[in-house]
Structures are given as structure tokens and as C-alpha cells.
Design a protein around this motif. Structure first.
Motif, PDB file in Angstrom:
ATOM      1  N   UNK A   1     -21.555  -2.406  -6.479  1.00  0.00           N
ATOM      2  CA  UNK A   1     -20.829  -1.140  -6.688  1.00  0.00           C
ATOM      3  C   UNK A   1     -20.227  -1.095  -8.127  1.00  0.00           C
ATOM      4  N   UNK A   2     -19.447  -0.220  -8.355  1.00  0.00           N
ATOM      5  CA  UNK A   2     -18.832  -0.314  -9.606  1.00  0.00           C
ATOM      6  C   UNK A   2     -17.705  -1.465  -9.768  1.00  0.00           C
ATOM      7  N   UNK A   3     -17.066  -1.956  -8.764  1.00  0.00           N
ATOM      8  CA  UNK A   3     -16.576  -3.110  -8.895  1.00  0.00           C
ATOM      9  C   UNK A   3     -17.384  -4.276  -9.258  1.00  0.00           C
ATOM     10  N   UNK A   4     -18.609  -4.461  -8.847  1.00  0.00           N
ATOM     11  CA  UNK A   4     -19.162  -5.716  -9.324  1.00  0.00           C
ATOM     12  C   UNK A   4     -20.008  -5.435 -10.599  1.00  0.00           C
ATOM     13  N   UNK A   5     -20.144  -4.402 -11.139  1.00  0.00           N
ATOM     14  CA  UNK A   5     -20.959  -3.902 -12.265  1.00  0.00           C
ATOM     15  C   UNK A   5     -20.464  -4.726 -13.385  1.00  0.00           C
ATOM     16  N   UNK A   6     -21.379  -5.175 -14.264  1.00  0.00           N
ATOM     17  CA  UNK A   6     -21.171  -6.034 -15.422  1.00  0.00           C
ATOM     18  C   UNK A   6     -21.480  -5.007 -16.690  1.00  0.00           C
ATOM     19  N   UNK A   7     -21.914  -3.824 -16.232  1.00  0.00           N
ATOM     20  CA  UNK A   7     -22.010  -2.946 -17.595  1.00  0.00           C
ATOM     21  C   UNK A   7     -21.422  -1.521 -16.945  1.00  0.00           C
ATOM     22  N   UNK A   8     -20.911  -0.995 -17.880  1.00  0.00           N
ATOM     23  CA  UNK A   8     -20.345   0.235 -17.545  1.00  0.00           C
ATOM     24  C   UNK A   8     -20.616   1.397 -18.612  1.00  0.00           C
ATOM     25  N   UNK A   9     -21.119   2.473 -17.928  1.00  0.00           N
ATOM     26  CA  UNK A   9     -21.442   3.596 -19.073  1.00  0.00           C
ATOM     27  C   UNK A   9     -20.101   4.177 -19.458  1.00  0.00           C
ATOM     28  N   UNK A  10     -19.826   4.266 -20.782  1.00  0.00           N
ATOM     29  CA  UNK A  10     -18.297   4.742 -21.408  1.00  0.00           C
ATOM     30  C   UNK A  10     -18.603   6.045 -22.035  1.00  0.00           C
ATOM     31  N   UNK A  11     -19.823   6.631 -22.254  1.00  0.00           N
ATOM     32  CA  UNK A  11     -19.907   7.861 -22.821  1.00  0.00           C
ATOM     33  C   UNK A  11     -21.427   8.175 -22.381  1.00  0.00           C
ATOM     34  N   UNK A  12     -21.493   9.350 -22.155  1.00  0.00           N
ATOM     35  CA  UNK A  12     -22.708  10.320 -21.882  1.00  0.00           C
ATOM     36  C   UNK A  12     -22.951  11.565 -22.461  1.00  0.00           C
ATOM     37  N   UNK A  13     -24.008  11.778 -23.116  1.00  0.00           N
ATOM     38  CA  UNK A  13     -24.101  13.583 -23.668  1.00  0.00           C
ATOM     39  C   UNK A  13     -25.402  13.828 -23.877  1.00  0.00           C
ATOM     40  N   UNK A  14     -25.532  15.110 -23.320  1.00  0.00           N
ATOM     41  CA  UNK A  14     -27.131  15.538 -23.469  1.00  0.00           C
ATOM     42  C   UNK A  14     -27.401  15.530 -24.961  1.00  0.00           C
ATOM     43  N   UNK A  15     -28.483  15.335 -25.318  1.00  0.00           N
ATOM     44  CA  UNK A  15     -28.924  15.273 -26.753  1.00  0.00           C
ATOM     45  C   UNK A  15     -29.108  16.658 -27.217  1.00  0.00           C
ATOM     46  N   UNK A  16     -28.580  17.078 -28.401  1.00  0.00           N
ATOM     47  CA  UNK A  16     -28.372  18.343 -28.902  1.00  0.00           C
ATOM     48  C   UNK A  16     -29.999  18.797 -29.163  1.00  0.00           C
ATOM     49  N   UNK A  17     -30.240  19.993 -29.048  1.00  0.00           N
ATOM     50  CA  UNK A  17     -31.309  20.572 -29.544  1.00  0.00           C
ATOM     51  C   UNK A  17     -31.684  20.226 -30.651  1.00  0.00           C
ATOM     52  N   UNK A  18     -32.976  20.107 -30.955  1.00  0.00           N
ATOM     53  CA  UNK A  18     -33.598  20.116 -32.238  1.00  0.00           C
ATOM     54  C   UNK A  18     -33.506  21.288 -33.049  1.00  0.00           C
ATOM     55  N   UNK A  19     -32.921  21.077 -34.283  1.00  0.00           N
ATOM     56  CA  UNK A  19     -32.879  22.343 -35.139  1.00  0.00           C
ATOM     57  C   UNK A  19     -33.933  22.586 -36.052  1.00  0.00           C
TER      58      UNK A  19
END
Lengths: 332, 265
Positions: free
Chosen positions: B222-240
Motif C-alpha cells: 500500500x501507500x505505507x510500503x510504496x517506494x515511489x510516490x506520485x507528487x503531481x499529476x495533470x492532464x496534458x493540455x490540448x494541442x494548440x
């Protein structure tokens, strides 16, 4: 907080059987040189022969301080053997970061290395920085539609980096890497798999699909005729790829298949010709820099993600583009 | 021959997929499905047992309540029994945490009836890390033969052989059983569950296990044993600045000019 910049970085030096560096290795070496903070970039050389002299010179200009030639009593192509070799190099060098090119084989070794050492592992990273004393990798997920940043919270980080993620730069001062022989005694467990056969795929003369800056892809719309796709690829110095349909039809080898289950590409320029853009294909190319689509079907889903879309016949549009590019080139 | 197939419940690839503020995939039910690539793993296991004329297939998954749908699909395809490991402490696991739970579950099953082969798909179509098969083998201390495009088992000799296509080479790997293999979507054509299979699946057992049943320390996963942690996530902006042209006879020239203007040549 531990100062990660005071620890050497270990880099797996992928190369062809004749000792030529695989192109994305230069990228991860550049990345390593920027992160090692003067503690040294240690390369791991897995292969029968010595690293060629010109390769050592090039590695030196990129900032590699040590090259460890792995000498194992089992085949280093096996992931269990390679992972044990890398693990013993981590111990020997005190590295806190291991960088690999993100390929299927390297991800297998990365998984084993992480389990064996308690490391945190990130695959398909497109960037890596140190932040608050931790390595933070960036990567895209969900077929290139989301960007994430992922911190490694364990003392050792194993990061597999996608090709075309880093701009290659020479080190401030070139060095002559020290070549060190590193014998590896492999466990009995790692020997249980036998490599019965390994056939290197012959080179096409074009860039590697996985690391090319330009990829031109043919799909169902080519109806098996890849000549226009190949011509444009050659004018652009790019690689030729294909959709699942094209490989299943036998129009081109399976190794050309781009998609979630084939090769994942993220070139600066992707050109899809007669490619509809089914979701599985998009998963293997959507993170590309600029996407161009040529398709006679105006409703093809690839147009939804194309920067430049042409509704038209690929057999007229591609040769015309190739001819115009040749003309512009000859004008200088 | 007893085969355990590890399967995953993932957001449907055709649906809009998203990450929550915690960096975890949004799993709000409804559009979840059996990871498509795991259908190849189930098919491979069923075909091996049918070919050997003897044996059983157990489908195994780790995940929240909804994940049971993934093993039910495996039962409908023809697997004999299903195991679902569900525990609140598993939430937030990284690939290695999931591998630890699966390894404990395989050991648990092996203690009941020895397991000869563990089969997985080549990757989960959500995270696509491809780490799990090899990590699982390492944790179980078993040989790994990943990415099989062809898979054969010699029942008499108790060996497994895999042909696989890599970026620069093709390989044939062989190992003694028990072993862990993963298969690609080139390995076979998964069968569709028919009405009979769907009806029969209703009567097949689904065993639910918690971490305590497997002797797994909750802080290891689980989160307690994870050795990696996602610190930010964002949908990629639409192509312009997207350009769409109908070929009027000059589209090739316009394409070439576009490439030059955008410094792509």
C-alpha cells in the motif's frame, strides 16, 4: 536529508554486439553527469569484448568517469544475471541512482534490481531531477494524456528513461574514463533460465524505431505498399513504423509495430499515413512532439490529436511532400 | 499441472481515464474491465491445461471490491477457480507492492496444492510499467520467462519454453517448472466466454483473502510500503494551433512547408 548529489550515478551502457553505443545511452549519460554533482558517472558495460577505444573517448566527453566491464560466469542477456551484476556494482560504487534506457529487457532487470535492493523504480521516465533530497522523475501515463511527477522515497532509485527525453550535451571537461574489470559471481537461482537462442535483428540502415527523432508510420491505408512511407522517412532521416494491422497482414515485420504492446515512440515528429489512430496505437505514439496525419477518411480518430492533418490520398500527398522537401534542401 | 494466472482490473482503455489528487488512478467503478492483455494470459493457461489433458487454472487478482469482475471474466472464459485479495491496506501500492501481495498469494495457493506455472499478461494497460512479471519471479525465487509470443510446456520433462521478440533481437528462453511467464498479445487469440461459460462461472468459487490470511505485513504494501510516490499529476493540455486541410492538390507542399517552418526537418 541525504545529499544525493554527493553519490555517483550508475548507468547501463547499452550497445550493439560490435560495441557501438545505442543512441539513447548518450541521453542518460548526459542526465547522469548533471545529477552526479562531481561524484562521478560510472558506466556498466555488459558484453563479451572490451569497450572500443573510440567509445571510451566519447563516453569521456559526455562525463563518464569509470567504465566497469562486467565479467559474469553466466549470460548477461538474462535479466536475473544482469540485475545481480548491477546490484554488485551498486554495492561497489555506493551509487544512489541507477539509470537505464527504457527497453523491455532493461525494465526486466530494473524490476529485479529494485526487488533485490529495496530500491524504488520508475520506468518510461522523460525527465529526472533532485528535489528536497529525493529523485523526482516525470513521465506521461494513460497513453500520453496525463503528465505525472513521481518521487522515489527509497534510498536507491532505479529509473528507466525513454529515448528522446534528454538533449545530449558534452561535459564541461572531458575525462578519460578508468576501465575497471568487475567480476560477477552469479547465484544458482539466476542460472535456471537458459538462453537457448538469441538472434540479433539485422539493422535496416534507418535509425532505430524506439529512439528515432522522426518516425513515419504506415497503416491500413497503405494497403501493403510502404514505398511512399519509406521515401518520406528517408528524406527526413527517420525510422519506419507500422500499425498492428499492417504487421498482422505481413506487410512489414512485427518489430515495426507501434502501440501499447509494440514499440512505444515519442519522436519530435510523428507522421501517420493511412493510420486511423485506434486507441492501442495512440498509446504508443501520443506523447510524440508534433503529430502529422494523412488519411483519406476525414473521420479517422487520429485527426483529433494531429497538429497537422491532411484529408487526402497518402500516395499523392507523401511523394509531393518528399519532393518539396528535397527541393527546399537543394536550395539550402 | 496447476496454473495460476494473475489478472488486473483496470479502467477501460476506451473510457476517459484520470488520476485523482493523490496521484492514483480514479477507479469509480462502472467502466472497469479485465486488463485486455490478461485475456491472453488466461487463454494461454487454458490452452496449456487442455493440451496436457489435465490440470487446473486459478485466476488471481489484487484490488478493491470491483476487481472481482476481472476474475469473474477469467472464470467465464473457463478458469476453474478464482482468488481475490482485497484489503484496505493495499490501496496506493506501487508495482512492487502489488507484486509482494501477489507473491504471498501464490505461496498461499502453492501450500494448498503445488503451483507449476504462474502466467501474467505482458503489462497492465493502466500503468504500463511491465515490472510486475519479473518482480514477481524475483520475489517467488522462480525463473522468469517474460514476453512470450510463443509458449510451450513439456509436461514430461517439466520445462517451459518461450520465444520472445525484443527491441533488437529475438530470444528463446527455457527453464524448469515451476516458473513465471508473461505472454504478449501475439501469443494467442483469447476466446470469448459463451453462454455456457457464463452460466458455469456463476457456480465457480471465488475465494476472498485479506493480508492477514497471507501473512503480509500491511506496512510492507500500500501507500505505507510504496517506494515511489506520485507528487503531481495533470492532464496534458490540448494541442494548440492545429491545422486540418483537405487536399486540393497542394497538401504535400503545404506539409513540407509546415515541417520547415516548425524546424522539424
Amino acid at each position: 536529508m541525504t545529499d544525493l548529489t554527493a553519490a555517483p550515478v550508475l548507468v547501463l551502457l547499452d550497445h550493439t554486439p560490435d560495441g557501438t553505443l545505442r543512441s539513447p545511452v548518450r541521453e542518460i549519460v548526459t542526465l547522469a553527469a548533471g545529477l552526479s554533482g562531481g561524484a562521478g558517472v560510472h558506466g556498466a558495460w555488459a558484453g563479451a569484448g572490451e569497450p572500443p577505444a573510440e567509445v571510451l573517448v566519447e563516453l569521456g566527453t559526455l562525463g563518464v568517469t569509470h567504465v566497469h566491464r562486467l565479467v559474469a560466469d553466466a549470460d548477461l542477456h538474462l535479466s536475473a544475471v544482469l540485475a545481480e551484476a548491477l546490484g554488485s556494482l551498486v554495492d561497489a560504487t555506493g551509487a544512489r541512482l541507477v539509470l537505464l534506457v527504457s527497453s523491455f529487457e532493461n525494465k526486466e532487470a530494473a524490476a529485479r534490481l529494485a526487488v533485490a535492493t529495496g530500491a524504488g523504480v520508475v520506468t518510461d521516465a522523460d525527465g529526472l531531477v533532485v528535489e528536497d533530497g529525493r529523485y523526482v522523475a516525470s513521465k506521461t501515463v494513460f497513453a500520453g494524456t496525463w503528465s505525472t511527477r513521481c518521487a522515489v522515497t527509497a534510498p536507491l532509485a532505479v529509473v528507466a528513461v525513454k529515448a528522446n527525453s534528454v538533449t545530449v550535451e558534452a561535459a564541461a571537461a572531458p575525462v578519460a574514463p578508468a576501465v575497471v574489470e568487475h567480476p560477477v559471481a552469479v547465484s544458482a537461482g539466476a542460472r535456471r533460465v537458459t538462453l537457448v537462442e538469441r538472434t540479433e535483428r539485422p539493422s535496416s540502415g534507418r535509425p532505430d524505431l524506439g529512439s528515432a527523432h522522426v518516425v513515419v508510420v504506415g497503416g491500413r491505408g497503405t494497403e501493403g505498399d510502404f514505398s511512399a512511407v519509406e521515401e518520406l522517412a528517408d528524406v527526413l532521416g527517420g525510422a519506419v513504423g507500422a500499425t498492428r494491422v499492417a504487421t498482422d497482414e505481413g506487410w512489414i515485420g512485427h518489430d515495426a509495430q507501434i502501440g501499447q504492446t509494440g514499440v512505444t515512440v515519442s519522436p519530435r515528429l510523428y507522421i501517420g499515413a493511412g493510420v486511423s489512430g485506434a486507441v492501442h496505437h495512440r498509446g504508443g505514439m501520443q506523447a510524440s512532439g508534433t503529430i502529422v496525419a494523412v488519411n483519406s477518411d476525414a473521420d479517422a480518430p487520429i485527426f483529433e490529436i494531429a497538429d497537422f492533418g491532411v484529408v487526402g490520398d497518402l500516395f499523392t500527398v507523401l511523394p509531393q511532400a518528399a519532393a518539396e522537401l528535397r527541393r527546399l534542401k537543394s536550395e539550402g | 499441472m496447476r496454473i495460476v494466472v494473475c489478472v488486473k482490473h483496470v479502467p477501460d482503455i476506451q473510457s476517459e481515464r484520470a488520476l485523482g489528487p493523490d496521484g492514483r488512478a480514479v477507479r469509480d467503478g462502472g467502466d472497469g474491465t479485465l486488463n485486455e492483455l490478461d485475456e491472453n494470459a488466461v487463454e494461454a493457461a487454458l490452452a496449456l491445461v487442455e493440451g496436457a489433458g489435465d490440470g487446473s487454472v486459478t485466476v488471481l487478482t489484487v484490488g478493491p471490491d470491483d476487481a472481482v469482475d476481472a476474475v469473474r471474466k477469467g472464470l467465464q472464459m473457463g478458469a476453474d477457480e478464482a482468488v481475490h485479495v482485497v484489503d484496505d491496506a493495499i490501496a496506493g501500492s506501487d508495482a512492487l507492492g502489488t507484486a509482494r501481495v501477489l507473491a504471498a498469494a501464490v505461496r498461499h495457493l502453492d501450500a494448498q496444492t503445488p503451483v507449476d506455472l504462474v502466467v501474467t499478461g505482458m503489462a497492465g494497460l493502466d500503468g504500463l510499467t511491465s515490472l510486475l512479471p519479473t518482480a514477481l519471479a524475483q520475489l517467488l525465487d522462480l525463473p522468469a520467462l517474460p514476453l512470450g509470443a510463443e509458449l510451450t510446456v513439456d509436461v514430461a520433462a517439466r520445462t517451459v519454453r518461450v520465444r520472445r521478440n525484443l527491441d533488437h533481437a529475438t530470444e528463446v528462453l527455457e527453464a524448469p517448472l515451476p516458473a513465471v511467464v508473461s505472454v504478449t498479445d501475439q501469443a494467442n487469440e483469447p476466446r470469448y466466454p459463451n453462454f455456457k461459460g457464463i452460466m458455469a462461472a456463476r457456480k465457480k468459487p471465488v475465494t476472498t483473502l485479506a493480508l492477514a490470511d497471507l501473512g503480509v505485513d500491511p506496512t510492507e504494501v500500500g501507500a505505507a510500503g510504496a517506494r515511489t510516490q506520485v507528487v503531481a499529476a495533470a492532464a496534458r493540455p490540448a494541442r494548440e494551433d492545429r491545422v486540418l486541410v483537405n487536399d486540393d492538390g497542394t497538401a504535400g507542399v503545404r506539409l513540407a512547408q509546415y515541417l520547415v517552418e516548425h524546424k522539424l526537418v
